[in-house]
Design a protein around this motif. Sequence first.
Motif, PDB file in Angstrom:
ATOM      1  N   ARG A 128     -22.624 -59.439 -74.635  1.00  0.00           N
ATOM      2  CA  ARG A 128     -23.922 -58.809 -74.904  1.00  0.00           C
ATOM      3  C   ARG A 128     -24.824 -58.906 -73.678  1.00  0.00           C
ATOM      4  O   ARG A 128     -25.455 -57.923 -73.298  1.00  0.00           O
ATOM      5  CB  ARG A 128     -24.581 -59.481 -76.117  1.00  0.00           C
ATOM      6  CG  ARG A 128     -25.929 -58.940 -76.474  1.00  0.00           C
ATOM      7  CD  ARG A 128     -25.823 -57.655 -77.221  1.00  0.00           C
ATOM      8  NE  ARG A 128     -27.153 -57.222 -77.642  1.00  0.00           N
ATOM      9  CZ  ARG A 128     -27.458 -55.992 -77.932  1.00  0.00           C
ATOM     10  NH1 ARG A 128     -26.528 -55.060 -77.904  1.00  0.00           N
ATOM     11  NH2 ARG A 128     -28.674 -55.667 -78.284  1.00  0.00           N
ATOM     12  N   TYR A 129     -24.895 -60.091 -73.075  1.00  0.00           N
ATOM     13  CA  TYR A 129     -25.670 -60.249 -71.841  1.00  0.00           C
ATOM     14  C   TYR A 129     -25.207 -59.253 -70.781  1.00  0.00           C
ATOM     15  O   TYR A 129     -26.013 -58.602 -70.122  1.00  0.00           O
ATOM     16  CB  TYR A 129     -25.506 -61.658 -71.266  1.00  0.00           C
ATOM     17  CG  TYR A 129     -26.501 -62.679 -71.745  1.00  0.00           C
ATOM     18  CD1 TYR A 129     -27.856 -62.550 -71.484  1.00  0.00           C
ATOM     19  CD2 TYR A 129     -26.081 -63.805 -72.435  1.00  0.00           C
ATOM     20  CE1 TYR A 129     -28.770 -63.502 -71.901  1.00  0.00           C
ATOM     21  CE2 TYR A 129     -26.984 -64.768 -72.857  1.00  0.00           C
ATOM     22  CZ  TYR A 129     -28.322 -64.609 -72.586  1.00  0.00           C
ATOM     23  OH  TYR A 129     -29.217 -65.549 -72.998  1.00  0.00           O
TER      24      TYR A 129
ATOM     25  N   VAL B 180     -26.228 -55.459 -71.806  1.00  0.00           N
ATOM     26  CA  VAL B 180     -27.608 -54.981 -71.968  1.00  0.00           C
ATOM     27  C   VAL B 180     -28.609 -55.596 -70.999  1.00  0.00           C
ATOM     28  O   VAL B 180     -29.781 -55.239 -71.037  1.00  0.00           O
ATOM     29  CB  VAL B 180     -28.112 -55.176 -73.421  1.00  0.00           C
ATOM     30  CG1 VAL B 180     -27.240 -54.420 -74.402  1.00  0.00           C
ATOM     31  CG2 VAL B 180     -28.205 -56.648 -73.786  1.00  0.00           C
ATOM     32  N   THR B 181     -28.171 -56.494 -70.144  1.00  0.00           N
ATOM     33  CA  THR B 181     -29.098 -57.081 -69.181  1.00  0.00           C
ATOM     34  C   THR B 181     -28.574 -56.829 -67.769  1.00  0.00           C
ATOM     35  O   THR B 181     -27.525 -56.221 -67.588  1.00  0.00           O
ATOM     36  CB  THR B 181     -29.265 -58.609 -69.395  1.00  0.00           C
ATOM     37  OG1 THR B 181     -28.073 -59.282 -68.998  1.00  0.00           O
ATOM     38  CG2 THR B 181     -29.589 -58.944 -70.839  1.00  0.00           C
TER      39      THR B 181
ATOM     40  N   ASP C 138     -37.372 -61.766 -64.736  1.00  0.00           N
ATOM     41  CA  ASP C 138     -36.745 -62.207 -65.980  1.00  0.00           C
ATOM     42  C   ASP C 138     -37.469 -63.451 -66.462  1.00  0.00           C
ATOM     43  O   ASP C 138     -38.283 -64.021 -65.744  1.00  0.00           O
ATOM     44  CB  ASP C 138     -35.258 -62.502 -65.760  1.00  0.00           C
ATOM     45  CG  ASP C 138     -34.434 -62.311 -67.025  1.00  0.00           C
ATOM     46  OD1 ASP C 138     -35.002 -61.992 -68.086  1.00  0.00           O
ATOM     47  OD2 ASP C 138     -33.206 -62.486 -66.955  1.00  0.00           O
TER      48      ASP C 138
ATOM     49  N   ASN D 284     -35.765 -62.016 -71.702  1.00  0.00           N
ATOM     50  CA  ASN D 284     -34.401 -62.321 -72.122  1.00  0.00           C
ATOM     51  C   ASN D 284     -34.221 -62.027 -73.611  1.00  0.00           C
ATOM     52  O   ASN D 284     -33.251 -61.385 -74.019  1.00  0.00           O
ATOM     53  CB  ASN D 284     -34.102 -63.786 -71.812  1.00  0.00           C
ATOM     54  CG  ASN D 284     -32.661 -64.047 -71.542  1.00  0.00           C
ATOM     55  OD1 ASN D 284     -31.832 -63.787 -72.384  1.00  0.00           O
ATOM     56  ND2 ASN D 284     -32.376 -64.583 -70.366  1.00  0.00           N
TER      57      ASN D 284
ATOM     58  N   MET E 237     -34.438 -58.201 -74.243  1.00  0.00           N
ATOM     59  CA  MET E 237     -33.251 -57.456 -73.823  1.00  0.00           C
ATOM     60  C   MET E 237     -32.016 -57.768 -74.670  1.00  0.00           C
ATOM     61  O   MET E 237     -31.137 -56.917 -74.807  1.00  0.00           O
ATOM     62  CB  MET E 237     -32.971 -57.691 -72.344  1.00  0.00           C
ATOM     63  CG  MET E 237     -34.043 -57.107 -71.435  1.00  0.00           C
ATOM     64  SD  MET E 237     -34.287 -55.329 -71.661  1.00  0.00           S
ATOM     65  CE  MET E 237     -32.805 -54.703 -70.881  1.00  0.00           C
TER      66      MET E 237
ATOM     67  N   PRO F 137     -32.698 -53.906 -76.307  1.00  0.00           N
ATOM     68  CA  PRO F 137     -32.640 -53.540 -74.898  1.00  0.00           C
ATOM     69  C   PRO F 137     -33.368 -52.227 -74.601  1.00  0.00           C
ATOM     70  O   PRO F 137     -33.237 -51.258 -75.341  1.00  0.00           O
ATOM     71  CB  PRO F 137     -31.148 -53.408 -74.607  1.00  0.00           C
ATOM     72  CG  PRO F 137     -30.439 -53.549 -75.889  1.00  0.00           C
ATOM     73  CD  PRO F 137     -31.402 -53.936 -76.944  1.00  0.00           C
TER      74      PRO F 137
ATOM     75  N   ASP G  73     -34.018 -49.415 -71.566  1.00  0.00           N
ATOM     76  CA  ASP G  73     -33.538 -48.935 -70.268  1.00  0.00           C
ATOM     77  C   ASP G  73     -34.584 -49.126 -69.184  1.00  0.00           C
ATOM     78  O   ASP G  73     -34.250 -49.477 -68.051  1.00  0.00           O
ATOM     79  CB  ASP G  73     -33.128 -47.462 -70.362  1.00  0.00           C
ATOM     80  CG  ASP G  73     -31.841 -47.273 -71.148  1.00  0.00           C
ATOM     81  OD1 ASP G  73     -31.055 -48.241 -71.244  1.00  0.00           O
ATOM     82  OD2 ASP G  73     -31.623 -46.165 -71.671  1.00  0.00           O
TER      83      ASP G  73
ATOM     84  N   ARG H 102     -34.531 -52.696 -68.015  1.00  0.00           N
ATOM     85  CA  ARG H 102     -33.297 -52.964 -67.258  1.00  0.00           C
ATOM     86  C   ARG H 102     -33.368 -52.347 -65.858  1.00  0.00           C
ATOM     87  O   ARG H 102     -32.982 -52.980 -64.874  1.00  0.00           O
ATOM     88  CB  ARG H 102     -32.088 -52.439 -68.016  1.00  0.00           C
ATOM     89  CG  ARG H 102     -30.787 -52.798 -67.348  1.00  0.00           C
ATOM     90  CD  ARG H 102     -29.612 -52.370 -68.168  1.00  0.00           C
ATOM     91  NE  ARG H 102     -28.397 -52.666 -67.435  1.00  0.00           N
ATOM     92  CZ  ARG H 102     -27.204 -52.683 -67.968  1.00  0.00           C
ATOM     93  NH1 ARG H 102     -27.036 -52.440 -69.230  1.00  0.00           N
ATOM     94  NH2 ARG H 102     -26.154 -52.954 -67.237  1.00  0.00           N
TER      95      ARG H 102
END
Length: 191
Positions: free
Chosen positions: A111-112, A115-116, A168, A173, A176, A180, A182, A185
């Motif tokens: 997932r990290y 989406v990050t 960040d 955190n 996101m 999330p 865009d 990001r």
Amino acid sequence: MQPRPTAGPRAAYLLTGAIIALAAAYLLWIGREPICTCGYVKLWHGQTNSSENSQHISDWYSFSHVIHGFLFYLALRYLTPRLSFGWRLSIATLVEALWEIVENSDAIIERYRAVTISLDYYGDSVLNSVADILAMVLGFWLAARLPVWLTVALAVGFEAMTIWLIRDGLALNVLMLAWPLDAVREWQAAM
């Protein structure tokens, strides 16, 4: 009839230590690296876009874990007013240890990465996870001793600093991971 003896502060602190040790043992058991695969240990690693991020004792995300301690102290102070500091610390440590276990699961690591901006994130070393739990303990301890205004100022300062320096922090955190965006990001990637 005699009153039942209650477990004292020593038992709470022993339990806290046992929780940390069990979390470390579990992370080793599931295959997390004990230390950075680079083969050495650093007190501080300040490069976020690096395979060594979250592998050493402390990094920019250590500040988020101190804030966890502030938040857990606040929540437990009001949710468990009759418990001693030691037992509240044990509960907070259990929650933080469970987060470290979940955070280092394949699902959350993916997932990290999805989406990050953490494209090279492969999970924390066990050393870093234990240090993150200890950073939470530090935050919990500080929150119990500092005036509320100073604790809030430190939390805001830590967040502002990490947002300014690495784009960040705890709030971003969580955002996101949960929802999330865009635009966020892209802003983070423009570093």
